[in-house]
Every structure is written in C-alpha cells, then in structure tokens.
Design an enzyme around this catalytic site. Structure first.
Site, mmCIF file in Angstrom:
data_model
loop_
_atom_site.group_PDB
_atom_site.id
_atom_site.type_symbol
_atom_site.label_atom_id
_atom_site.label_comp_id
_atom_site.label_asym_id
_atom_site.label_seq_id
_atom_site.Cartn_x
_atom_site.Cartn_y
_atom_site.Cartn_z
ATOM 1 C CD GLU A 153 -10.748 -1.384 -8.536
ATOM 2 O OE1 GLU A 153 -11.898 -1.006 -8.233
ATOM 3 O OE2 GLU A 153 -9.780 -1.338 -7.749
ATOM 4 C CG ASP B 26 -6.270 -7.255 -7.305
ATOM 5 O OD1 ASP B 26 -5.231 -7.582 -6.723
ATOM 6 O OD2 ASP B 26 -7.044 -6.376 -6.872
ATOM 7 N NE ARG C 106 -3.675 2.887 -0.807
ATOM 8 C CZ ARG C 106 -4.938 2.834 -0.426
ATOM 9 N NH1 ARG C 106 -5.568 3.902 -0.045
ATOM 10 N NH2 ARG C 106 -5.587 1.670 -0.414
ATOM 11 C CD GLU D 193 -3.064 -0.963 0.196
ATOM 12 O OE1 GLU D 193 -3.073 0.057 -0.504
ATOM 13 O OE2 GLU D 193 -3.905 -1.869 0.084
HETATM 14 C C1 DMJ Z 1 -6.328 0.688 -4.862
HETATM 15 O O1 DMJ Z 1 -5.526 0.850 -3.766
HETATM 16 C C2 DMJ Z 1 -5.602 0.019 -5.972
HETATM 17 O O2 DMJ Z 1 -6.275 0.196 -7.158
HETATM 18 C C3 DMJ Z 1 -5.411 -1.444 -5.731
HETATM 19 O O3 DMJ Z 1 -4.823 -2.076 -6.808
HETATM 20 C C4 DMJ Z 1 -6.751 -2.075 -5.462
HETATM 21 N N1 DMJ Z 1 -7.437 -1.428 -4.401
HETATM 22 C C5 DMJ Z 1 -7.588 0.001 -4.457
HETATM 23 C C6 DMJ Z 1 -8.750 0.480 -5.293
HETATM 24 O O4 DMJ Z 1 -9.824 -0.321 -5.311
#
Ligand code: DMJ
Length: 695
Positions: free
Chosen positions: A593, A458, A329, A325
C-alpha cells in the site's frame, strides 16, 4: 418351550463369560499364593526388600516425573491452542456459536461473527454492543497448568495471518545482517508482564486478514521436510543503486527464482523451507505476477508463465475459493494481461473463472457469499456466520464490470452493480463510513459501530472512486458516496500525533476513538490523490500529502525501515515516538500500500522525495526479507533488525503489486500505464478507463 431371544442370548453369553473369567481369576490368585509359599524365607525377604526399595524411589522421584509429564501435556495443549487460534479455528465457548440472525438485531449483534473466546457471554458483552468498551480483557485461554513460555514465542493475539506451519524460530542474529541505520527510536516500551490492550475489533477479528487468505487455506502446505541447513539466514545484499529500475527487475527475478524452483504451479512460495503453500491450488503467484512481468519487460519469465496458464491452469476443480481474493488476483490478473498483450487466451481464462464465480451472487439479498466452489458451482458463507465482509462484496466491481464490457454479456455487471445499489441506499452508515459486515440473508449491515479504513472496509472506499473513474464519471451515486465518506473520515477518523503532529486515520469503536491505523490504510494517500487529479476537491490532495508522510514515518521509525502491520499513534503532546507498535502487530507481510501511494504521489507531484522513500523501502526489503536461495519472506518483527523473524511466506501480491508499484514509481515513462487511461484494481492490475462514445 423356552427359546431365548437374541437379547437373552447376549445376556446369557455375557454372564457365562463373566463367570468364566471370575473363576479363572480366582484360580490364578490361588496358584500365586501357593507359589509364594513355596519360596524360601530368604527369597521372600529379598523380594520384599526390592519392592520396598522401589517404593522409596518412586516416592522420591515422583514430583519431578509428574512435572515433566505435566509440562509436556501443558505444552501440547498450548501449542494446539495457538495452532487453532492462528488458523482461525478458535475454540468456541458455549453460547457464542454462529448466529445467522437478522442483521442489525442487537441480540445477535456480536455473536454473529465472533467465534473467538473474546466474547464470552459470561462477560456480558455480547448483549450490549453499544456498551462495549474499546479495551476488553485478554482473551481467555484454557486453564492448563502453566509452564511460562518465553515471551518471544508468545503469540497471544490472532491478528495475524496464520503463520506457515514450517515457520522458523531460528535466530537470525546468526546472520550477517547489520542493524539498519534508521531514525533512532526508543527501545520497545512494553513492560514485562504488561498485557497489551486489544481493541474490540482487534480481539475478535483477525485484524490484518480481512483481505487475506483464511489461515485454514494453508493447511495444505507441501509436505516438504525442513532441513536445518536449508534455512539459511537472511543474508544482507549489497544493493548498489546504479539503476533503480534494474534493481526492481533483479528483485523480481530473485523472487521468481525461488518460486520457480520450489513452488512452481502452486499458490505461494515458502522461501525459507523451500516449499510452497496452497490456498486455492490455482498457481496464484503465476497469475498475479503475469502483468508485472510484462510491464517489467521480463519476456522469458512471462513466456514460461503464459505457457503454464495455457496448458496447466484449469478452473474445473472441486475447490472453494474466496470470491473477493480470486476476483482481484485471478480475474483481475487475467483481464489486465489480456489488455496488455492482446492475447485472447487470457480473456478465455478470464471468462471461465468469471462464470464460475457467479454462483456467489445467488443469495436472498443479492449480497454475495464469501466463498464459491468453482468446480461444483455452489457458494456459501464462512462456517461461522452468514455475514460477508463489506470490503469484499464491494471490491469485485471493477473486474466484473470489465468482464461484461469485454464479453458484451451484461450478467457480470448486473450482479455487482446491484450490490453497489443496495449498499448505496442502506441505512447504518455514519457520515458515509460503513460498518465492516453485511448479512447475506437480510442485506443489512451487521456489527455496526466500528468504523475503519483498514481491514474489512478499505477497498470499499477505493472502489467507489475507481468505479466512478472506470465508467467515465457517469455514475453520480458512486461519487456521492465517495465524497461523503471522505468527509466522514475527516470528521471522525482524522487526528494528529502528539510528537511530530503526523496526520493519521484512526478507528471509531462505538463512538470511542482508537488511534490505531493498519498499514492497509496507506492505500488512502494514493486514492485521495487520484481523486484530486480527477477534479475532486483540492483539500483531498493536501490530506493525501499529509497521510503519505505518515505512512513514510511508519517505515522509518522502525529499526528495520519496514512498517509494522498495525501502528498505534501517540496522542500525547510530549516528545517521544509517534508510532507505537504492539507486540502482536510487528509483522510485515511485504504489503504494497505505501509503495502504491508513493507511485500515485510521484506521478501527480513529480517530487523526487517519493522515489527516494520508495527506494529506502526496497533496500529494507532486500536487507531483511530476501532469502538467499530465492524469494522474499514476510517477517515477524520490524523492530528487531538482528532477528526480524522470517515467517517463510511470500505472498502473491509481492510480485503482483509491491514490485510492480516500485517499478512504476521509478520509471521515467509517465505514459507507462497512464493514470488517465488505466485504473488499477486493488491488486494493482490495470484495467482500461472506458472511452465513452461521443455524445
Ligand atoms: C492485496 O490482496 C490487495 O491489495 C488488497 O486490497 C489488500 N490486501 C493485499 C495487499 O496488502
């Protein structure tokens, strides 16, 4: 001469005390009796009469008192339980404690990660992963005398991120929000008393939280008291589609206003309670939103954010951060802002955080730990396991590789490339599909048998393609793994729904197909389209178009026009709804998404319908998630336009990703962050595609 030892002395003292208190009691009893005898007969009768009366009352009212007290304690126990459950601190049944055993060992199997009560060994599930049914009994709860709770407040499953402690239960129907006029859908089908079925993965893992903050992160919420008057209902706003780009800017400003006023310098805004939530304590929303402000041309806002980063942001903090994270970010946000602005200050900050994250990679297997203390330089796995999430360890590569390129220091690139090299040759894949966990000691996959493109897996797939593109298409292993995985998806996970024949990506659970699709999977149409744009097979594009339609349907088939966190597709051929939503999956976290994929598809097809679909989503966000005093909030129920249930949380990715992708979708400037020059990380931070020196 007898000299008492310390032990004897204590014994003597105690016996002395005992005999003294015994004698005192005896005297007290004797004097009471004497006093009683001194009373007149009338006085004695009166006292006896009153005592009898008290006894009778006591007997008469005892049941209702005991019920009330029982009820209260029951409620308290349940609330504690719910709280623990949502924070991920699920009570651990004996014998299901964390096991850091050898990966792939069936005896360790599920126990390694499952900390919930779902895997009670007494049920005989833990020992035989291969036999685990897709559907398991509802998790056991503590046996407490039950006062039934109203169904609306029941939160039986942990597959949502822990709600803010100040979550409102108020009825938004007080507001002027009108039901959306969307595609008519049938009424919710859950019958009273019918227990929703939960997949193995859904039950044991916080299904939607793979790439999300651990709920415990939000324990540090600001101690701002909630004033009921402050929790104004979500007001409808009349959005006139004069200029879509301007509307995105307006939405951003509104979100920023709330953040600035109530959460400045903290990680996330809690717009309903007008307070903030802390996760890493690093001003996450500011960093995540930097490049969005730059792209949207919000100069004033950008300048104040820049100033905060320069003067206030310090990574020298004794705090545990999640490697993935904070990479996507913070590191991603700083690197992309550096590229857009050329401002060295952002690069310096990026180097600082990058270096502080490096201890995560010091593991026996070189598969990184999930958590790093950026102040102490120590790293560790989560409390309950030595596993890491697969998507997390394979979705930090774009950022670390770019950091190496910019600093000319190979150490960042080396550690993340090593992870990819290890995963590339690892046995246990299923036609290119990967399990959701990998052990940091052994370097092997664990909890094999569950395959998904949703939470916890994912962005592994997304980053295979994007690393290949970032590196100028020079790393064949990445392409090979990506192509194989897409074939695996087609072979094992694709189905069509019965009613409208929507193509969707389900999950494989020990060879059983589960028609469950996380909203997170809606990154896939965009990724597939990006691959096709880069010369990959044309059928990837066809699949992208089909899946885009499905993600769109996940929105328009809901009464609010907003997608649920998880959809279950109806495989039956009779007429009815394609998308079913379990009560626990009805929330919407303002995720990006679908908008992200709409952006890619619009760029590659120029089909205006994708913009219109995006516009409808923005309108729905404005209608159901916008908080009048500033900010947008996640909601609990996309199927209830009257009471969508604000959850009092604005994720940083709403500003970092969702609003950015809206803007790029509506922008006519196709050269704005051209997809031939930039690759977006999984948090929507654009990084340059490397220009290779001419051969
Ligand atoms: C974000 O932090 C990123 O897109 C991550 O890959 C998936 N979760 C959140 C958004 O849904």
């Amino acid at each position: 001469m007898y000299s008492p030892s310390r032990k004897d002395f204590i014994a003597l003292t105690l016996s002395d005390q005992h005999s003294r208190s015994y004698n005192n009691g005896k005297h007290r009893r004797q004097s009471c009796w004497r006093k009683w005898k001194q009373l007149s007969r009338l006085q004695r009768s009166l006292i006896l009469f009153l005592l009898a009366l008290l006894l009778i009352f006591g007997l008469l009212f005892y049941p209702s008192f005991s019920e009330q007290w029982g009820g209260m304690s029951d409620k308290a126990v349940r609330e504690d339980w719910d709280e623990d459950w949502e924070r991920g601190l699920k009570p651990v049944p004996p014998g299901v404690n964390p096991v850091a055993g050898p990966a792939g060992d069936p005896a360790v199997g599920l126990a390694g990660v499952a900390v919930g009560p779902e895997l009670d060994p007494g049920l005989g599930l833990a020992a035989a992963p291969g036999l685990i049914p897709e559907v398991i009994p509802e998790p056991r709860r503590p046996k407490v005398p039950s006062i039934p709770k109203p169904p609306a407040k029941k939160r039986p499953f942990p597959n949502k991120r822990g709600p803010p402690s100040l979550q409102k239960e108020r009825n938004v129907s007080d507001s002027l929000v009108k039901p959306a006029e969307k595609v008519p859908v049938e009424k919710a089908e859950e019958k009273e008393g019918e227990k929703p079925l939960v997949s193995w993965r859904g039950a044991m893992i916080e299904a939607d939280e793979a790439t999300e903050p651990p709920p415990s992160a939000h324990e540090k919420d600001a101690p701002v008291p909630v004033n009921p008057e402050d929790t104004a209902p979500l007001a409808p706003v009349s959005v006139k589609p004069v200029d879509r780009l301007e509307m995105v800017r307006e939405a951003f400003r509104h979100a920023w206003k709330g953040y600035k006023e109530f959460a400045w310098g903290h990680d996330e805004l809690k717009p309903v309670s007008k307070s903030y939530g802390e996760w890493f304590g690093l001003g996450l929303t500011i960093i995540d939103a930097l490049d969005t402000m730059w792209i949207l041309g919000l100069k004033e806002e950008f300048e104040e954010a820049r100033k905060w980063v320069e003067t206030e942001l310090s990574f020298s903090k004794n705090v545990d951060v999640n490697l993935f994270e904070s990479t996507i970010r913070i590191l991603g946000g700083l690197l992309s802002t550096y590229h857009l602005t050329g401002d060295e200050m952002f690069l310096e900050k990026a180097k600082d955080i990058g270096l502080r994250l490096m201890p995560a990679f010091k593991t026996p297997s070189k598969i990184p730990f999930s958590d790093v203390n950026i102040g102490k330089g120590t790293a560790h796995p989560p409390r309950w396991t030595s596993d890491s999430t697969l998507a997390e360890v394979t979705s930090v590569q774009l950022e670390f590789r770019e950091l190496s390129r910019l600093t000319q220091d190979p150490q960042y690139q080396e550690v993340v490339n090593e992870v990819m090299r290890l995963v590339h040759k690892l046995p246990g894949k299923h036609d290119g599909l990967v399990p959701m966990f990998i052990n940091t000691n052994s370097g092997q996959f664990t909890h094999k048998g569950v395959f998904t493109l949703g939470a916890r897996a994912d962005s592994y797939y997304e980053y295979l393609l994007k690393q290949w593109i970032q590196g100028g298409k020079t790393e064949p292993d990445l392409l090979e793994d990506y192509l194989e995985a897409i074939e695996g998806v087609k072979k094992h996970l694709l189905r069509t729904s019965g009613p409208r024949k929507l193509t969707f990506v389900g999950e494989l659970n020990h060879n059983r197909f589960n028609p469950k699709m996380d909203h997170l999977v809606c990154f896939l149409p965009g990724t597939l389209a990006l691959g096709a744009h880069n010369g990959l097979p044309e059928d990837h594009m066809e699949l992208a178009l089909q899946l885009m339609e499905t993600c769109h349907q996940m929105y328009i088939q809901m009464e609010t026009g907003l997608s649920p966190e998880i959809a279950h597709f109806n495989l039956q051929p009779y007429d009815g709804r394609d998308v079913d939503v379990k009560p626990a999956d009805r929330h919407n976290l303002l995720r990006p998404e679908t908008v992200e994929s709409l952006f890619y598809l619009y760029r590659f097809t120029k089909d205006a319908k994708y913009r219109d679909w995006g516009w409808d989503i923005l309108e729905s966000f404005n209608k159901y998630t916008r908080v009048p005093s500033g900010g947008y909030t996640s909601i609990s129920n996309v199927r209830d336009p009257v009471n969508p249930g604000p959850r009092d949380k604005m994720e940083s990715f709403f500003l970092g990703e969702t609003l950015k992708y809206f803007y790029l979708l509506f922008s006519d400037d196709l050269e704005l962050l051209s997809l031939d020059k930039y690759v977006f990380n999984t948090e929507a931070h654009p990084l340059p595609i490397w220009q290779l020196p001419p051969v």
